[in-house]
Design a protein around this motif. Structure first.
Motif, PDB file in Angstrom:
ATOM      1  N   ARG A   7      14.362 -46.671 -66.108  1.00  0.00           N
ATOM      2  CA  ARG A   7      14.798 -47.935 -66.693  1.00  0.00           C
ATOM      3  C   ARG A   7      14.024 -49.081 -66.050  1.00  0.00           C
ATOM      4  NH1 ARG A   7      18.056 -52.153 -65.711  1.00  0.00           N
ATOM      5  NH2 ARG A   7      18.843 -51.431 -63.726  1.00  0.00           N
ATOM      6  N   ALA A   8      13.446 -49.928 -66.883  1.00  0.00           N
ATOM      7  CA  ALA A   8      12.724 -51.099 -66.377  1.00  0.00           C
ATOM      8  C   ALA A   8      13.728 -52.123 -65.874  1.00  0.00           C
ATOM      9  CB  ALA A   8      11.868 -51.698 -67.482  1.00  0.00           C
ATOM     10  N   PRO A   9      13.419 -52.767 -64.759  1.00  0.00           N
ATOM     11  CA  PRO A   9      14.348 -53.784 -64.263  1.00  0.00           C
ATOM     12  C   PRO A   9      14.432 -54.970 -65.224  1.00  0.00           C
ATOM     13  CG  PRO A   9      12.361 -53.684 -62.882  1.00  0.00           C
ATOM     14  CD  PRO A   9      12.249 -52.610 -63.913  1.00  0.00           C
ATOM     15  N   THR A  10      15.606 -55.565 -65.292  1.00  0.00           N
ATOM     16  CA  THR A  10      15.788 -56.763 -66.108  1.00  0.00           C
ATOM     17  C   THR A  10      15.058 -57.925 -65.440  1.00  0.00           C
ATOM     18  OG1 THR A  10      17.757 -57.481 -64.925  1.00  0.00           O
ATOM     19  CG2 THR A  10      18.100 -55.972 -66.800  1.00  0.00           C
ATOM     20  N   PRO A  11      14.842 -59.030 -66.148  1.00  0.00           N
ATOM     21  CA  PRO A  11      14.215 -60.191 -65.498  1.00  0.00           C
ATOM     22  C   PRO A  11      14.975 -60.642 -64.253  1.00  0.00           C
ATOM     23  CG  PRO A  11      14.215 -60.490 -67.865  1.00  0.00           C
ATOM     24  CD  PRO A  11      15.012 -59.240 -67.586  1.00  0.00           C
ATOM     25  N   GLU A  12      16.310 -60.627 -64.319  1.00  0.00           N
ATOM     26  CA  GLU A  12      17.109 -61.036 -63.160  1.00  0.00           C
ATOM     27  C   GLU A  12      16.912 -60.080 -61.988  1.00  0.00           C
ATOM     28  OE1 GLU A  12      18.429 -60.675 -66.290  1.00  0.00           O
ATOM     29  OE2 GLU A  12      18.552 -62.801 -66.772  1.00  0.00           O
ATOM     30  N   GLU A  13      16.846 -58.794 -62.266  1.00  0.00           N
ATOM     31  CA  GLU A  13      16.616 -57.807 -61.206  1.00  0.00           C
ATOM     32  C   GLU A  13      15.219 -57.979 -60.600  1.00  0.00           C
ATOM     33  OE1 GLU A  13      19.432 -54.124 -62.767  1.00  0.00           O
ATOM     34  OE2 GLU A  13      17.396 -54.329 -63.557  1.00  0.00           O
ATOM     35  N   ARG A  14      14.227 -58.207 -61.455  1.00  0.00           N
ATOM     36  CA  ARG A  14      12.864 -58.438 -60.946  1.00  0.00           C
ATOM     37  C   ARG A  14      12.826 -59.671 -60.062  1.00  0.00           C
ATOM     38  NH1 ARG A  14      11.244 -57.803 -66.290  1.00  0.00           N
ATOM     39  NH2 ARG A  14      10.796 -60.035 -66.354  1.00  0.00           N
ATOM     40  N   GLN A  15      13.491 -60.728 -60.498  1.00  0.00           N
ATOM     41  CA  GLN A  15      13.501 -61.967 -59.724  1.00  0.00           C
ATOM     42  C   GLN A  15      14.177 -61.756 -58.380  1.00  0.00           C
ATOM     43  OE1 GLN A  15      15.258 -64.619 -62.632  1.00  0.00           O
ATOM     44  NE2 GLN A  15      13.581 -64.151 -64.043  1.00  0.00           N
ATOM     45  N   GLN A  16      15.251 -60.970 -58.356  1.00  0.00           N
ATOM     46  CA  GLN A  16      15.914 -60.653 -57.083  1.00  0.00           C
ATOM     47  C   GLN A  16      14.984 -59.861 -56.176  1.00  0.00           C
ATOM     48  OE1 GLN A  16      19.709 -58.670 -57.408  1.00  0.00           O
ATOM     49  NE2 GLN A  16      20.739 -60.584 -56.879  1.00  0.00           N
ATOM     50  N   LEU A  17      14.278 -58.889 -56.750  1.00  0.00           N
ATOM     51  CA  LEU A  17      13.350 -58.076 -55.952  1.00  0.00           C
ATOM     52  C   LEU A  17      12.207 -58.927 -55.403  1.00  0.00           C
ATOM     53  CD1 LEU A  17      13.277 -54.897 -58.215  1.00  0.00           C
ATOM     54  CD2 LEU A  17      14.237 -55.061 -55.899  1.00  0.00           C
ATOM     55  N   ILE A  18      11.700 -59.834 -56.227  1.00  0.00           N
ATOM     56  CA  ILE A  18      10.620 -60.731 -55.787  1.00  0.00           C
ATOM     57  C   ILE A  18      11.125 -61.634 -54.670  1.00  0.00           C
ATOM     58  CG2 ILE A  18       9.215 -62.724 -56.490  1.00  0.00           C
ATOM     59  CD1 ILE A  18       8.918 -61.301 -59.257  1.00  0.00           C
ATOM     60  N   LEU A  19      12.291 -62.225 -54.870  1.00  0.00           N
ATOM     61  CA  LEU A  19      12.867 -63.117 -53.872  1.00  0.00           C
ATOM     62  C   LEU A  19      13.128 -62.366 -52.564  1.00  0.00           C
ATOM     63  CD1 LEU A  19      13.909 -65.906 -53.169  1.00  0.00           C
ATOM     64  CD2 LEU A  19      16.099 -65.278 -54.202  1.00  0.00           C
ATOM     65  N   LYS A  20      13.678 -61.173 -52.650  1.00  0.00           N
ATOM     66  CA  LYS A  20      13.940 -60.355 -51.461  1.00  0.00           C
ATOM     67  C   LYS A  20      12.646 -60.115 -50.691  1.00  0.00           C
ATOM     68  CE  LYS A  20      14.337 -55.778 -51.557  1.00  0.00           C
ATOM     69  NZ  LYS A  20      13.423 -55.288 -50.545  1.00  0.00           N
ATOM     70  N   GLU A  21      11.609 -59.752 -51.398  1.00  0.00           N
ATOM     71  CA  GLU A  21      10.318 -59.475 -50.758  1.00  0.00           C
ATOM     72  C   GLU A  21       9.757 -60.731 -50.092  1.00  0.00           C
ATOM     73  OE1 GLU A  21       7.655 -56.724 -49.515  1.00  0.00           O
ATOM     74  OE2 GLU A  21       9.336 -56.264 -50.843  1.00  0.00           O
ATOM     75  N   LEU A  22       9.864 -61.859 -50.763  1.00  0.00           N
ATOM     76  CA  LEU A  22       9.364 -63.119 -50.198  1.00  0.00           C
ATOM     77  C   LEU A  22      10.162 -63.531 -48.964  1.00  0.00           C
ATOM     78  CD1 LEU A  22       8.703 -65.053 -53.516  1.00  0.00           C
ATOM     79  CD2 LEU A  22       6.966 -64.408 -51.836  1.00  0.00           C
ATOM     80  N   LEU A  23      11.470 -63.315 -48.985  1.00  0.00           N
ATOM     81  CA  LEU A  23      12.315 -63.673 -47.842  1.00  0.00           C
ATOM     82  C   LEU A  23      12.087 -62.751 -46.653  1.00  0.00           C
ATOM     83  CD1 LEU A  23      15.654 -64.479 -49.704  1.00  0.00           C
ATOM     84  CD2 LEU A  23      14.213 -66.116 -48.459  1.00  0.00           C
ATOM     85  N   GLU A  24      11.739 -61.501 -46.920  1.00  0.00           N
ATOM     86  CA  GLU A  24      11.523 -60.526 -45.841  1.00  0.00           C
ATOM     87  C   GLU A  24      10.225 -60.762 -45.094  1.00  0.00           C
ATOM     88  OE1 GLU A  24      11.538 -56.697 -47.695  1.00  0.00           O
ATOM     89  OE2 GLU A  24      13.703 -56.550 -47.662  1.00  0.00           O
ATOM     90  N   ARG A  25       9.232 -61.211 -45.788  1.00  0.00           N
ATOM     91  CA  ARG A  25       7.883 -61.266 -45.219  1.00  0.00           C
ATOM     92  C   ARG A  25       7.540 -62.623 -44.635  1.00  0.00           C
ATOM     93  NH1 ARG A  25       3.488 -58.103 -48.624  1.00  0.00           N
ATOM     94  NH2 ARG A  25       4.705 -56.344 -49.325  1.00  0.00           N
ATOM     95  N   ASP A  26       6.720 -62.571 -43.597  1.00  0.00           N
ATOM     96  CA  ASP A  26       6.175 -63.793 -43.017  1.00  0.00           C
ATOM     97  C   ASP A  26       4.778 -64.065 -43.559  1.00  0.00           C
ATOM     98  OD1 ASP A  26       8.383 -64.406 -41.400  1.00  0.00           O
ATOM     99  OD2 ASP A  26       7.694 -63.050 -39.823  1.00  0.00           O
ATOM    100  N   ASP A  27       4.155 -63.035 -44.117  1.00  0.00           N
ATOM    101  CA  ASP A  27       2.798 -63.170 -44.651  1.00  0.00           C
ATOM    102  C   ASP A  27       2.835 -63.389 -46.156  1.00  0.00           C
ATOM    103  OD1 ASP A  27       1.872 -62.562 -42.088  1.00  0.00           O
ATOM    104  OD2 ASP A  27       1.839 -60.414 -42.518  1.00  0.00           O
ATOM    105  N   PRO A  28       1.801 -64.046 -46.698  1.00  0.00           N
ATOM    106  CA  PRO A  28       1.744 -64.237 -48.149  1.00  0.00           C
ATOM    107  C   PRO A  28       1.598 -62.897 -48.889  1.00  0.00           C
ATOM    108  CG  PRO A  28      -0.020 -65.448 -47.035  1.00  0.00           C
ATOM    109  CD  PRO A  28       0.685 -64.654 -46.006  1.00  0.00           C
ATOM    110  N   ILE A  29       2.088 -62.871 -50.113  1.00  0.00           N
ATOM    111  CA  ILE A  29       2.031 -61.681 -50.967  1.00  0.00           C
ATOM    112  C   ILE A  29       1.200 -62.040 -52.194  1.00  0.00           C
ATOM    113  CG2 ILE A  29       3.386 -60.004 -52.271  1.00  0.00           C
ATOM    114  CD1 ILE A  29       5.813 -60.926 -50.563  1.00  0.00           C
TER     115      ILE A  29
END
Length: 182
Positions: A7-29
């Protein structure tokens, strides 16, 4: 022969995953990393980033997007800590937050509802959670006051996130007025 469909993630799920990744990392993605991991086009990622940027702006944070550099979150440390807490709070129910904190007492496997947040949560040390919980419980007794379970969990999570940011050498600056209001 059975074909398994993912199942492809919904836009909201993708946005949560993107936000989670950005919050976890100190380096640019780089955008390409999101494209590959989420199996969507660059245009879709850009649309999702626009929504993530709106979420961040509501917390006085900035989403930096630079070609040949990547994407990262910038802003005051206080706002970054609040954003991490908001993210965990918005993506989890009160019971889930309680369960998250209880997991740190035993450092067990994360249950399925928080597997996607495990990297973010792995930053939290069980000893710190237990220490903070103990101090708050002692303070409740001394003040003859009791927090609700949800408020208690939120307070513990806030303090532990702050400790983690301090241990990562992130400055914690509060104006003197903020101290007077506490």
């Amino acid at each position: 022969m059975e074909i398994e469909y993912k199942r492809a993630p919904t836009p909201e799920e993708r946005q949560q995953l993107i936000l989670k990744e950005l919050l976890e990392r100190d380096d640019p993605i780089i955008i390409k990393e999101f494209e590959i991991n989420l199996d969507v086009s660059e245009g879709t990622i850009i649309n999702d980033l626009n929504q993530v940027e709106n979420w961040l702006q509501q917390r006085d944070l900035e989403l930096i997007r630079k070609p040949n550099y990547g994407i990262e979150i910038r802003g005051d440390e206080d706002n970054l800590r609040r954003a991490v807490f908001d993210f965990l709070e918005e993506s989890s129910s009160d019971n889930e937050i309680l369960n998250i904190l209880n997991l740190f007492e035993n450092k067990n496997e994360f249950p399925s509802f928080i597997n996607s947040y495990s990297e973010l949560l792995n930053l939290i040390d069980s000893k710190q959670v237990n220490f903070v919980k103990k101090i708050i419980r002692e303070t409740e007794k001394n003040l003859d006051y009791s927090f609700t379970d949800a408020a208690f969990s939120a307070l513990v999570l806030h303090i532990v996130i702050t400790l983690q940011r301090i241990f990562k050498n992130k400055d914690i600056n509060m104006e003197i007025l903020k101290y007077l209001l506490i």
